[in-house]
Design an enzyme around this catalytic site. Structure first.
Site, PDB file in Angstrom:
ATOM      1  N   ASP A 195       0.812  -1.218   0.000  1.00  0.00           N
ATOM      2  CA  ASP A 195       0.000   0.000   0.000  1.00  0.00           C
ATOM      3  C   ASP A 195       0.842   1.263   0.000  1.00  0.00           C
ATOM      4  O   ASP A 195       1.998   1.273   0.423  1.00  0.00           O
ATOM      5  CB  ASP A 195      -0.879   0.035   1.251  1.00  0.00           C
ATOM      6  CG  ASP A 195      -2.016  -0.966   1.227  1.00  0.00           C
ATOM      7  OD1 ASP A 195      -1.961  -1.917   0.426  1.00  0.00           O
ATOM      8  OD2 ASP A 195      -2.950  -0.802   2.025  1.00  0.00           O
ATOM      9  N   HIS A 356       3.560  -2.346   3.179  1.00  0.00           N
ATOM     10  CA  HIS A 356       3.666  -1.053   2.520  1.00  0.00           C
ATOM     11  C   HIS A 356       4.971  -0.921   1.751  1.00  0.00           C
ATOM     12  O   HIS A 356       5.980  -1.523   2.135  1.00  0.00           O
ATOM     13  CB  HIS A 356       3.565   0.076   3.550  1.00  0.00           C
ATOM     14  CG  HIS A 356       2.292   0.057   4.317  1.00  0.00           C
ATOM     15  ND1 HIS A 356       2.088  -0.787   5.395  1.00  0.00           N
ATOM     16  CD2 HIS A 356       1.135   0.752   4.152  1.00  0.00           C
ATOM     17  CE1 HIS A 356       0.852  -0.606   5.865  1.00  0.00           C
ATOM     18  NE2 HIS A 356       0.260   0.322   5.133  1.00  0.00           N
TER      19      HIS A 356
END
Length: 459
Positions: A195, A356
């Protein structure tokens, strides 16, 4: 919240932006291949399985990856030296053909002109011609009359939290609906995703994934796309799945309906302008979604994707995002991941993990520790992208290449085809049964079967 951690993060990353602030201050809401090589399924994307003689959870914690520039695990902290960035590995010209059958060729290289876009890392305004046009996509859909939450947190809005079940609010209780993708159907399959990029260190991650023949799903932020469009191009052209993660990374339940449309629409537009296609998957920042946000997302042609959580409330969040802010250390985040792998063996399905690619610490953890741990885990894990592991044909991940002629969901709050059109929503006074039960649902594969069955997502 976590102000000291945020200050430390800003000191570490001189180019830190408001997306970093949201991570440091609010955090991610939680509640809720012994064969080396690849194979292809009917949807055309590779999957890779790995095996090892020893379980990660029973083997010593790695200290320094051999033959890499990844720092020792103990050194992955908020105060670590900022590494050099890696340039994109390939340059694709306008007119290049992507790997998606039927997808348009790459458009003219994107040039960011600030006057044509919302202010980066700020909630997208709603008074533009673009948002007015996107609002029309909600016509004919049943958008529940659920008031926005105060700030997307349970503590910040106790009244909304008390109605979490009827709202279908994931943040407070882990409530999901049949149309949420929360896992891979096949046991011991990890739906890999990252992400908040494209980030300064995403290219290093892309190079590693290529070296291991792995594909991932990248949930990208509009404000980052316009900064680093060429990284998004490389992700897409390398065969990774691209999905929407909003314009400014705000909790969506705290926004008005028009603001949610603006956040999704501007991120979607940024992706389309850069790579020429419109994603049909999205992930709400912080996992913050309720039945109103679900309905908006589905009306705009995007299926929500959240990371896995168990019936006992364990969530498959690595907490890697906490390392740059100084809230946890690299070893603590990796220990969380090891626990996730242990929990995964007890599921009857596969799983989706939150990681992430925005920070150097999170990329180092992925390249040096979490991905190798998964590839050396016993029992054998299959690492795959989320759309592919759910049997969604690659073409259906983007509107322009989708083979179907109509959106597969009925006009209902959650998009569940078992619910009649206009049946009402999950508002505070509405109760339903079956697939939209107010009880917390187990990981549902209904959405995957719907998407794969007609070979389809939307026209």
């Amino acid at each position: 919240m976590q102000l000291q951690a945020f200050v430390a993060l800003l000191s570490l990353l001189g180019a830190a932006n408001a997306t970093h602030e949201r991570h440091a201050r609010l955090g991610k809401r939680q509640n809720a291949g012994a064969v080396v090589g690849s194979s292809s399924s009917s949807s055309g994307a590779p999957t890779t399985s790995f095996s090892s003689a020893a379980s990660t959870s029973n083997s010593p914690v790695p200290t320094t990856p051999v033959g890499t520039t990844i720092p020792p695990l103990a050194n992955i902290t908020s105060g670590m030296a900022t590494p050099s960035t890696v340039p994109v590995s390939a340059t694709y010209s306008a007119g290049s053909t992507p790997l998606i059958s039927g997808a348009p060729v790459l458009p003219t290289p994107f040039v960011f002109q600030a006057a044509n876009w919302p202010t980066q890392d700020q909630i997208a305004p709603t008074n533009s011609a673009e948002v007015s046009q996107w609002m029309q996509e909600l016509n004919g859909f049943n958008i529940p009359n659920i008031n926005p939450t105060a700030d997307g947190t349970c503590v910040g809005d106790p009244a909304a939290a008390s109605q979490a079940a009827s709202r279908g609010w994931w943040t407070c209780g882990g409530f999901t609906r049949a149309t949420d993708i929360t896992a891979c159907p096949s046991k011991l399959t990890w739906g890999v995703s990252f992400d908040d990029g494209p980030g300064f260190y995403s290219t290093e991650l892309l190079n590693y994934l290529a070296s291991k023949n792995l594909t991932s799903t990248f949930f990208v932020i509009g404000s980052r796309i316009v900064e680093r469009p060429q990284v998004l191009v490389e992700e897409y052209m390398a065969g990774h799945e691209i999905a929407v993660h909003t314009w400014s990374h705000r909790p969506l339940t705290m926004l008005t309906t028009a603001q949610v449309v603006a956040e999704l629409g501007w991120a979607r537009k940024a992706i389309k302008d850069v790579i020429g296609v419109t994603p049909t998957l999205m992930r709400p920042p912080f996992g913050d979604i309720d039945d109103r946000v679900r309905a908006i997302s589905l009306a705009m042609g995007m299926v929500p994707v959240i990371w896995t959580s168990t019936g006992t409330g364990a969530t498959f969040d690595t907490n890697d995002w906490k390392v740059p802010g100084g809230m946890v250390t690299g070893p603590q985040s990796f220990a969380t991941f090891e626990a996730i792998l242990g929990n995964a063996t007890m599921l009857n399905t596969g799983f989706v993990v939150l990681e992430h690619d925005l920070y150097p610490q999170t990329v180092d953890l992925a390249i040096g520790y979490t991905l190798p741990a998964a590839m050396n885990f016993t029992p054998t894990l299959t690492l795959d992208s989320i759309g592919h592991c759910n049997g969604i044909p690659r073409t259906n991940l983007y509107r322009e290449s989708n083979k179907n002629t109509s959106f597969p969901y009925a006009n209902s709050t959650s998009g569940d085809t078992s619910v009649p059109s206009g049946s009402g929503g999950q508002g505070s006074t509405t109760t339903t049964s079956g697939a939209l039960s107010n009880a917390m649902m187990p990981i549902s594969m209904v959405v995957a079967s719907l998407l794969a069955a007609g070979g389809s997502l939307l026209m």
